[in-house]
Motif scaffolding. Sequence first.
Motif, PDB file in Angstrom:
ATOM      1  N   ALA A 106       0.827  -1.216   0.000  1.00 58.01           N
ATOM      2  CA  ALA A 106       0.000   0.000   0.000  1.00 58.01           C
ATOM      3  C   ALA A 106       0.858   1.262   0.000  1.00 58.01           C
ATOM      4  O   ALA A 106       0.496   2.263  -0.611  1.00 58.01           O
ATOM      5  CB  ALA A 106      -0.938   0.000   1.208  1.00 58.01           C
ATOM      6  N   GLN A 107       2.011   1.208   0.676  1.00 58.32           N
ATOM      7  CA  GLN A 107       2.839   2.409   0.810  1.00 58.32           C
ATOM      8  C   GLN A 107       3.239   2.995  -0.545  1.00 58.32           C
ATOM      9  O   GLN A 107       3.217   4.205  -0.738  1.00 58.32           O
ATOM     10  CB  GLN A 107       4.087   2.099   1.635  1.00 58.32           C
ATOM     11  CG  GLN A 107       4.948   3.345   1.888  1.00 58.32           C
ATOM     12  CD  GLN A 107       5.805   3.218   3.128  1.00 58.32           C
ATOM     13  OE1 GLN A 107       6.112   2.126   3.584  1.00 58.32           O
ATOM     14  NE2 GLN A 107       6.197   4.347   3.689  1.00 58.32           N
ATOM     15  N   SER A 108       3.572   2.110  -1.491  1.00 55.00           N
ATOM     16  CA  SER A 108       4.021   2.655  -2.772  1.00 55.00           C
ATOM     17  C   SER A 108       2.842   3.092  -3.652  1.00 55.00           C
ATOM     18  O   SER A 108       3.040   3.756  -4.658  1.00 55.00           O
ATOM     19  CB  SER A 108       4.898   1.637  -3.499  1.00 55.00           C
ATOM     20  OG  SER A 108       4.232   0.412  -3.588  1.00 55.00           O
ATOM     21  N   LEU A 109       1.613   2.715  -3.242  1.00 56.23           N
ATOM     22  CA  LEU A 109       0.441   3.125  -4.020  1.00 56.23           C
ATOM     23  C   LEU A 109      -0.198   4.398  -3.468  1.00 56.23           C
ATOM     24  O   LEU A 109      -1.083   4.971  -4.084  1.00 56.23           O
ATOM     25  CB  LEU A 109      -0.614   2.003  -4.007  1.00 56.23           C
ATOM     26  CG  LEU A 109      -0.203   0.620  -4.532  1.00 56.23           C
ATOM     27  CD1 LEU A 109      -1.331  -0.371  -4.312  1.00 56.23           C
ATOM     28  CD2 LEU A 109       0.144   0.714  -6.012  1.00 56.23           C
ATOM     29  N   SER A 110       0.233   4.838  -2.289  1.00 52.64           N
ATOM     30  CA  SER A 110      -0.500   5.894  -1.581  1.00 52.64           C
ATOM     31  C   SER A 110       0.255   7.207  -1.545  1.00 52.64           C
ATOM     32  O   SER A 110       1.475   7.221  -1.461  1.00 52.64           O
ATOM     33  CB  SER A 110      -0.778   5.472  -0.139  1.00 52.64           C
ATOM     34  OG  SER A 110      -1.197   4.145  -0.085  1.00 52.64           O
ATOM     35  N   SER A 111      -0.510   8.312  -1.586  1.00 53.70           N
ATOM     36  CA  SER A 111       0.123   9.613  -1.454  1.00 53.70           C
ATOM     37  C   SER A 111      -0.240  10.269  -0.129  1.00 53.70           C
ATOM     38  O   SER A 111       0.205  11.367   0.162  1.00 53.70           O
ATOM     39  CB  SER A 111      -0.266  10.521  -2.611  1.00 53.70           C
ATOM     40  OG  SER A 111      -1.656  10.650  -2.652  1.00 53.70           O
ATOM     41  N   SER A 112      -1.058   9.605   0.679  1.00 56.14           N
ATOM     42  CA  SER A 112      -1.323  10.147   2.009  1.00 56.14           C
ATOM     43  C   SER A 112      -1.466   9.001   2.995  1.00 56.14           C
ATOM     44  O   SER A 112      -1.708   7.858   2.614  1.00 56.14           O
ATOM     45  CB  SER A 112      -2.588  11.005   2.022  1.00 56.14           C
ATOM     46  OG  SER A 112      -3.731  10.179   1.956  1.00 56.14           O
ATOM     47  N   LEU A 113      -1.315   9.339   4.265  1.00 54.78           N
ATOM     48  CA  LEU A 113      -1.406   8.322   5.314  1.00 54.78           C
ATOM     49  C   LEU A 113      -2.780   7.665   5.292  1.00 54.78           C
ATOM     50  O   LEU A 113      -2.913   6.444   5.446  1.00 54.78           O
ATOM     51  CB  LEU A 113      -1.154   8.983   6.677  1.00 54.78           C
ATOM     52  CG  LEU A 113      -0.897   8.045   7.855  1.00 54.78           C
ATOM     53  CD1 LEU A 113       0.390   7.268   7.651  1.00 54.78           C
ATOM     54  CD2 LEU A 113      -0.843   8.808   9.164  1.00 54.78           C
ATOM     55  N   LEU A 114      -3.800   8.496   5.068  1.00 46.60           N
ATOM     56  CA  LEU A 114      -5.171   7.979   5.070  1.00 46.60           C
ATOM     57  C   LEU A 114      -5.389   6.965   3.947  1.00 46.60           C
ATOM     58  O   LEU A 114      -5.945   5.889   4.162  1.00 46.60           O
ATOM     59  CB  LEU A 114      -6.145   9.149   4.928  1.00 46.60           C
ATOM     60  CG  LEU A 114      -7.607   8.790   5.155  1.00 46.60           C
ATOM     61  CD1 LEU A 114      -7.847   8.460   6.623  1.00 46.60           C
ATOM     62  CD2 LEU A 114      -8.523   9.922   4.726  1.00 46.60           C
ATOM     63  N   SER A 115      -4.925   7.310   2.742  1.00 48.52           N
ATOM     64  CA  SER A 115      -5.132   6.378   1.638  1.00 48.52           C
ATOM     65  C   SER A 115      -4.302   5.114   1.841  1.00 48.52           C
ATOM     66  O   SER A 115      -4.710   4.023   1.453  1.00 48.52           O
ATOM     67  CB  SER A 115      -4.816   7.047   0.295  1.00 48.52           C
ATOM     68  OG  SER A 115      -3.481   7.445   0.232  1.00 48.52           O
ATOM     69  N   MET A 116      -3.149   5.248   2.500  1.00 45.59           N
ATOM     70  CA  MET A 116      -2.333   4.078   2.795  1.00 45.59           C
ATOM     71  C   MET A 116      -3.076   3.132   3.744  1.00 45.59           C
ATOM     72  O   MET A 116      -3.064   1.921   3.572  1.00 45.59           O
ATOM     73  CB  MET A 116      -1.011   4.518   3.404  1.00 45.59           C
ATOM     74  CG  MET A 116      -0.046   3.394   3.687  1.00 45.59           C
ATOM     75  SD  MET A 116       1.590   4.079   4.038  1.00 45.59           S
ATOM     76  CE  MET A 116       2.311   2.763   4.983  1.00 45.59           C
TER      77      MET A 116
END
Lengths: 266, 243
Positions: A208-218
């Motif tokens: 998820a970390q490499s797909l996300s641009s914010s903590l919430l989306s992660m």
Amino acid sequence: MLEALSYQFVQNALIAGVLVSFIAGIIGTLVVVNRMVFLVGGIAHAAYGGIGLALFAGIPIFVGTSLFAILAALFMAFVTIHQRDKIDIFIGLIWAVGMALGIIFVDLTSGYNVDLMSYLFGSILAVNQEDLYYMGGLLALILLALLFWYKDILAVSYDSEYASIRSINVPFFYTLILILSALSVVVAIKVVGLILVIALLTIPIYIAQSLSSSLLSMMFFSGVIASIFTLIGLWFSYSFNLTSGASIILISALSLMFFILLEKLR
Amino acid sequence: MQTSNKQTLISLQNLFFSYDKEMILEDINLDIDTRDFLAIIGPNGGGKSTLLKLILGILTPTKGNISKIESIGYVPQNTNINTDFPIKVIEVVMMAQGLSKRKFFGYAKEDITQAKEILKEVGMLEYADKKIALLSGGQRQRVMIARALFSKPEILILDEPTSSIDAEGQKQVYELFKKLNEEMTIIVVSHDISIIMGYASKVAHINKKLSFHDTSALATKIDTQINHVCEVELLEMLGKCKC
């Protein structure tokens, strides 16, 4: 397969799988970005002391384990807040002592032969209605904490020195994250077992970390990815009559390898 | 930079600080006024960062007094921490106390508008929704400056602001400070002597004790236009003289 869905215990297992996946996704995200993976691993193993204690004292397993895990989390928060460099020593300490206590408690419990394996590797097919309420309650608690404190938790996780200058109570949020992690570990034990908790708290999060641009989306992606792994793992374990926890983790690990390979190729 | 309504914003009186038994700072007296551009220099381990932490309230002095105003913006030394953290540029900026007192989840409209204005001021508006991990060291530095500016401080404090960026980036950052200095007081901790000549109006040299210099007085001694000044000589001079 469809026929299996009509069984109550299969339905419970599926609901539990998704609930725990979202709990692990949110908390795993916080644990990973705060670099506390092995700290929480230590708490997970220490929680076995709580399982032993609950069996010995004849109190519900969830209650005993949760209390014990919270105590372990508070202890770790207390000893590591000001000296994070000594953290390894204390992780080793609670890891070993917690498990030893659990085993001694089980020895002392008369006439009850516990299935240690089910706590080490999970027993998702034995999830009952009460367990589901506990999991749902925990997820609600975590979402509530995020609703109130998302910005503070974000600030503390990203830059704790800056957060303290802004007079955000850093020790409080550090402790809060540890306590929520402890409670999450307890429910994850039910699904994948305490040995494998760490995998559930890290593999989906890494992807998820490499797909996300914010903590919430992660957090959200981690929950979705963990759910997919859990459901595929359950199907796999049902089809081939394998241990569910280990199946879930192996499915996750294989997917992770595949994901890393894909990233490298791109 | 002479202004008629000069006012002391931070005042340190007879300040002492020690770790265990080791004295780090001794009898520090320093006044920082409106629109000063103060450079704090000195050798490693001389107490520069400690002084900064005392001003910011991260540390408490062993002895002595600090009086200061509330509105201080701070840019930490190491802006390369947590570079893979999933956070957008604009979220980093809004980490500082904004206009809205909103505690709950989500950001207020007025805060977003202000964050964008400030990002524009530091030349980073187009990166507002980018992940911080995708930025270069110099760009990340600007974002941290934007975060410090978000709470509209009267004083901006920067710890070694150019340590992680290349020469071209450094020049840009100092030009930005110069512009900001028209509206606010700036305190910079730095190894970099060249800023004293080009930008700072006051210099505090710290090596356990503090010696204070006005750069206009220095300028009369050194003609920077003609001669290249050896930084070592200059440091030595600043350390010794009592001007």
